[in-house]
Design a protein around this motif. Structure first.
Motif, PDB file in Angstrom:
ATOM      1  N   TYR A  72       0.045   5.289   0.157  1.00 23.52           N
ATOM      2  CA  TYR A  72       1.378   5.752   0.360  1.00 23.52           C
ATOM      3  C   TYR A  72       1.903   6.709   0.772  1.00 23.52           C
ATOM      4  N   ASP A  73       2.877   7.161   2.127  1.00 24.74           N
ATOM      5  CA  ASP A  73       3.215   8.488   1.994  1.00 24.74           C
ATOM      6  C   ASP A  73       4.996   8.139   2.255  1.00 24.74           C
ATOM      7  N   SER A  74       5.168   6.960   2.327  1.00 20.92           N
ATOM      8  CA  SER A  74       6.668   6.947   2.230  1.00 20.92           C
ATOM      9  C   SER A  74       7.136   5.166   2.546  1.00 20.92           C
ATOM     10  N   TYR A 103       1.720   4.832   5.255  1.00 17.31           N
ATOM     11  CA  TYR A 103       0.279   4.582   4.237  1.00 17.31           C
ATOM     12  C   TYR A 103      -1.198   5.030   5.134  1.00 17.31           C
ATOM     13  N   GLN A 158      10.537   2.465   2.299  1.00 15.25           N
ATOM     14  CA  GLN A 158      12.342   2.650   2.432  1.00 15.25           C
ATOM     15  C   GLN A 158      12.506   1.650   2.568  1.00 15.25           C
ATOM     16  N   ASN A 186      14.521   5.020  -1.299  1.00 24.23           N
ATOM     17  CA  ASN A 186      13.828   5.494  -1.458  1.00 24.23           C
ATOM     18  C   ASN A 186      12.827   4.722  -2.674  1.00 24.23           C
ATOM     19  N   ALA A 218       7.615   2.025   6.291  1.00 24.78           N
ATOM     20  CA  ALA A 218       6.635   2.543   5.548  1.00 24.78           C
ATOM     21  C   ALA A 218       5.900   2.994   6.064  1.00 24.78           C
ATOM     22  N   THR A 240       2.008   2.534  10.611  1.00 21.50           N
ATOM     23  CA  THR A 240       3.672   2.614  10.895  1.00 21.50           C
ATOM     24  C   THR A 240       3.864   1.139  10.319  1.00 21.50           C
ATOM     25  N   ASN A 290       9.078   5.856  -4.926  1.00 17.86           N
ATOM     26  CA  ASN A 290       7.772   5.532  -4.893  1.00 17.86           C
ATOM     27  C   ASN A 290       6.486   4.723  -5.242  1.00 17.86           C
TER      28      ASN A 290
END
Length: 265
Positions: free
Chosen positions: A218-220, A242, A222, A192, A240, A255, A194
């Motif tokens: 971005y939200d996530s 965002y 990986q 994960n 990802a 997504t 940043n």
């Protein structure tokens, strides 16, 4: 009908930006390859006999650095990627598909990126050699040559940049990295990131390719990496989520899911 067509073209461009940005991959600082010695009498290549050999790399972050180091030490490799980015706006569910190749041959690199939908076809290809990036973009009428630094200023990343798959990798960008040793022969690593730090160069490219009002948020982010007992990357995926901001359309949540197979000569 003209407004609907314009809507789709703008949306397609933005999705292509996200995908291509994710696919112009990078390399890493050079180092020694993994130790292939064995402490025991058995020389079996099975997972159980190799477990002791990998104890020093049971820490996920250390494993990730070893994978990047080994990748950089490869003289040749080929990455083949496929995937999509999906976005919803009102009643429209839109999918942008992509196929991509990244080829390393010594100090030379080639990338081929193709993104297609019902309405749009976009291409961006790059050849790197001797400090010069020669690229062709379907939005431009002819091939162009830039220095590596000039290319980075315009597009954000190069496939030879340090890191992994275009992302900056260090202690500040890796939030977690977990190994999974449940497989019989192959290992897996879930990372994960940043994204604000890891993707700070890639968002430059995303904004350029997509004509965005601002950089994606971005939200996530990986990475899921499969590797073998010699710390060679066999396969990886990028997932990802965002937000982007586009003229006329405004803010949209995207997504992304892309999968890459790696081969070596």
């Amino acid at each position: 009908m003209r407004e609907y067509s314009l809507y789709i073209k703008i949306l397609s461009s933005a999705l292509f930006a996200a995908l291509v940005a994710a696919l112009l991959c990078g390399c890493a600082p050079k180092g020694n390859s993994a130790d292939s010695s064995s402490d025991g009498n058995s020389q079996s290549s099975s997972f159980s006999s190799e477990r002791i050999k990998h104890e020093l790399y049971s820490d996920g972050y250390a494993t990730f650095l070893k994978l990047i180091e080994n990748l950089d030490n490869k003289e040749q490799y080929l990455w083949k990627t496929s995937g999509d980015t999906r976005a919803n706006k009102g009643i429209i569910n839109y999918v942008q598909e992509i196929q991509s190749e990244v080829q390393k041959n010594g100090a030379e690199w080639k990338t081929k990126n193709k993104s297609t939908s019902v309405f749009v076809k976009l291409d961006h290809n790059v050849y790197l050699s001797g400090g010069i990036a020669e690229y062709e973009d379907s939005r431009e009428s002819e091939k162009k040559k830039l220095s590596y630094d000039e290319y980075r200023k315009k597009f954000g990343v190069l496939p030879c940049d340090k890191g992994f798959a275009g992302y900056i990798i260090d202690e500040t960008t890796v939030m977690s990295a977990e190994n999974d040793f449940s497989g019989e022969e192959d290992y897996s690593l879930k990372v994960n990131l940043n994204a604000d730090k890891a993707a700070k160069n890639m968002v430059i490219q995303m904004k350029n390719f997509g004509g965005l009002n601002d950089y994606p948020q971005y939200d996530s982010l990986q990475l899921n990496i499969v590797y073998d007992k010699d710390f060679t990357v066999l396969y990886f995926s990028v997932c990802a989520v965002y937000d982007i901001d586009i003229a006329v359309l405004g803010k949209m949540k995207c997504t992304m899911n892309i999968n890459t197979e790696c081969s070596y000569n």
